[in-house]
Design a protein around this motif. Structure first.
Motif, PDB file in Angstrom:
ATOM      1  N   ALA A 129       1.232   3.815  -2.917  1.00  0.00           N
ATOM      2  CA  ALA A 129       0.697   5.234  -2.685  1.00  0.00           C
ATOM      3  C   ALA A 129       1.867   6.115  -3.241  1.00  0.00           C
ATOM      4  O   ALA A 129       1.447   7.252  -3.582  1.00  0.00           O
ATOM      5  N   ILE A 152       0.843  -1.204   0.118  1.00  0.00           N
ATOM      6  CA  ILE A 152      -0.062   0.068   0.145  1.00  0.00           C
ATOM      7  C   ILE A 152       0.958   1.260   0.001  1.00  0.00           C
ATOM      8  O   ILE A 152       0.623   2.397  -0.698  1.00  0.00           O
ATOM      9  N   ALA A 153       1.835   1.346   0.855  1.00  0.00           N
ATOM     10  CA  ALA A 153       2.598   2.326   0.953  1.00  0.00           C
ATOM     11  C   ALA A 153       3.410   2.548  -0.516  1.00  0.00           C
ATOM     12  O   ALA A 153       3.527   3.678  -0.930  1.00  0.00           O
ATOM     13  N   LEU A 154       3.903   1.603  -1.004  1.00  0.00           N
ATOM     14  CA  LEU A 154       4.615   1.588  -2.215  1.00  0.00           C
ATOM     15  C   LEU A 154       3.863   2.091  -3.407  1.00  0.00           C
ATOM     16  O   LEU A 154       4.343   3.179  -4.332  1.00  0.00           O
TER      17      LEU A 154
END
Lengths: 299, 314
Positions: free
Chosen positions: A155, A151-153
């Motif tokens: 995003a 998710i972080a990547l």
């Protein structure tokens, strides 16, 4: 000059020979075929691959064509799985959505393999500092939960199917580094590798001829199981709006819209979920079956 | 025991440092210049310079990292661009919600997964074992957000048994808090139950083959006692370790579960942050979960140590 890694070759005639059919490949295939759940897994996966490939020639409506005269229509002869909130055919979106899911599964695992296996071989074969650096980085990456990392990547990279695949692939890489490293360390200690060393074979040859073929089976099993995880991850990212962007169909984003029309159009939520479930189950069964068939202890 | 724990903590330090470098690096990967966005339409060079100085973005990157890590060590994870609240405060607010969800999910997972695993190992090769395995594999293959949607459809919309979404703090109304959380916790717990079942089964199968189980049976102990007291106690060690390691899955699963049931927890926080490009919050969450995972790892090792008398004597 070419030295076979393992002393087996298959020629078509030998398959019938009772003695020769005890060769590893035949044995693995036989075991796999007798494994009912693995065959079911293979069938499920095959079915979805076929569906994805045949999407353009199947007699189904355009998956992005809207029809304001048929908004959220319950399943009927014209639309066997119903229509969605802007009148698109759910069956057609389901069939085309298989492409996004399978692609995400295969491409992201491909990325993880391409990055993870060479790093794992480096760490396992050379040891020392190389190993320490690679292993510490692997541990650090493994500490972040798979989906959170993805998710972080996604995003930071921006929402798109391609970026979701990169994010999932990178998040899955440490799994393959760790697995490959462990396998290489155990294979490295085998007599035939020591023997190859003694004959003065160059390192790259030892790696490609002796190490690589022998670490392949567990890596293959893990890859199959990781495809299952990656498909769920892609569906999750698309569900959150971080994967395939509308109007292109994907099972995760179909569920995302479906959840807003649960009481009016429950069929919108039913089919994409069943499709994800079946294809993931297929890869899980296939992976379990491969593991049993390839496990030398089980022979 | 103490020296063992200390050693584990020392080993974890480089990993934590590396994680912090990754998390810091994420921010540098970002396309675009956050200062230009903050400076507004006019992009007055003086304002830009002032902001650069204020956020110390003119320092070399390693210095910036050190500044950032100094803040992190004192509990300062930056300010949310969206709400202007300190990230630490935001995380502190949302964490209890997710912890309640996670604990309830874990209870579901343990209550379903462990008995199913024991039963399936004891009845290996029977129909019971087969059914348990099929159910477990299905549990692993069902996307939990879809399971959540289906449950809302049946339990909340059709049967009207439980609320479809929302959150009531434990301190406000205990029983309502629990009832609103039952469905999300069940959804989050199923995949974990499946994992636990499979591991319990294989741990039990290993133990059931051992000599002391044969001895216990030979001396005429009741089968129930053999299984629960002799076999299960010994199979417990890997199960406890695994449970601690499920932490990562719990947090990741919570992100989707909270999204479906609109629970204002940690997972909702990260998704909202992602969409608002609130990078400080995303960074803070990745850092906190990663460190949380490492702590759980150390606890798992400690539990292993406590449960395994052979290690304790050394």
């Amino acid at each position: 000059m070419a030295q076979p890694a393992t002393p087996q070759t298959i020629d078509p005639q030998s398959a019938a020979d009772p003695v020769l059919s005890a060769r590893p490949e035949n044995r693995v295939w036989k075991k796999f075929r007798s494994h009912k759940s693995a065959m079911l897994g293979g069938f499920l996966v095959g079915f979805f691959i076929l569906m994805a490939l045949m999407a353009p020639i199947l007699p189904i409506p355009d998956p992005v064509a809207t029809d304001w005269g048929a908004v959220r229509k319950a399943p009927s002869a014209a639309h066997p799985f119903g229509t969605d909130e802007i009148g698109r055919d759910v069956l057609s979106r389901l069939v085309w959505g298989a492409r996004a899911s399978l692609m995400a599964g295969v491409v992201s695992v491909g990325i993880a393999l391409l990055a993870g296996v060479p790093l794992g071989i480096l760490a396992g074969y050379f040891g020392g500092w190389t190993d320490s650096v690679i292993s510490r980085c692997t541990e650090a990456l493994l500490a972040a939960p798979f989906l959170i990392l993805a998710i972080a990547l996604a995003a930071f990279l921006g929402p798109s199917l391609g970026n979701a695949m990169i994010a999932i692939g990178l998040s899955a890489t440490p799994i393959f580094i760790r697995l490959t490293r462990g396998q290489v360390i155990s294979v490295k200690a085998e007599d035939y590798v020591e023997g190859a060393h003694a004959t003065g074979l160059p390192t790259h040859r030892i790696l490609t001829r002796y190490i690589f073929p022998n670490i392949l089976p567990p890596v293959l099993v893990q890859a199959t199981l990781t495809i299952a995880t990656a498909i769920i991850a892609e569906a999750s990212l698309s569900f959150l709006g971080l994967g395939q962007q509308p109007p292109a169909p994907s099972w995760g984003s179909m569920l995302n819209t479906a959840k807003n029309f649960l009481s009016q159009a429950p069929w919108m939520a039913l089919w994409p979920g069943i499709a994800i479930f079946l294809v993931v189950l297929g890869f899980n069964l296939l992976g379990d079956g491969l593991r049993d068939a390839l496990d030398p202890r089980e022979h | 025991m103490l020296s063992f724990l200390l050693r584990r903590i020392v080993i974890a330090i480089p990993t934590v440092i590396l994680i912090s470098i990754f998390v810091f690096g994420l921010q540098k990967l970002l396309p675009g210049d956050p200062i230009l966005a903050m400076a507004g339409e006019e992009r007055d060079p003086e304002v830009i310079e002032f902001l650069r100085e204020k956020y110390r973005l003119n320092d070399p990157i390693p210095v910036q990292y050190l500044n950032w890590i100094k803040g992190v060590l004192t509990g300062d994870l930056g300010i949310s661009l969206r709400t202007n609240q300190p990230v630490t405060e935001l995380i502190g607010e949302k964490l209890p919600v997710t912890i309640q969800l996670a604990v309830m999910a874990l209870i579901f997972a343990l209550v379903i997964g462990i008995p199913a695993g024991i039963l399936s190992a004891v009845k290996k090769g029977t129909v019971t074992d087969y059914i348990a395995n099929v159910v477990a594999l299905s549990g692993l293959s069902i996307p939990n957000f879809w399971l959540g949607i289906m449950l809302i459809l049946l339990v909340a919309v059709k049967w009207r048994l439980l609320p479809a979404s929302g959150y009531v703090p434990l301190s406000e109304d205990f029983s309502r808090s629990i009832t609103t959380m039952i469905m999300p916790a069940f959804v989050l717990g199923t995949a974990l139950a499946a994992t636990l079942m499979r591991h319990t089964r294989s741990a039990m199968l290993g133990v059931l083959k051992s000599d002391y189980v044969r001895t216990a049976r030979a001396k005429g102990l009741a089968e129930r006692r053999v299984i629960l007291k002799h076999a299960f106690r010994n199979a417990l060690t890997p199960i406890v370790t695994l449970t601690a390691l499920l932490f990562g899955e719990l947090v990741a699963g919570a992100v989707l579960t909270e999204q479906i049931f609109t629970i204002p927890g940690f997972g909702k926080l990260v998704v909202d942050a992602v969409f608002n490009r609130d990078y400080a919050v995303v960074q803070g969450i990745v850092l906190v979960t990663a460190v949380g995972f490492i702590v759980m790892n150390i606890l798992a090792d400690a539990a292993y140590f406590v449960l395994n008398p052979r290690l304790r004597k050394q």
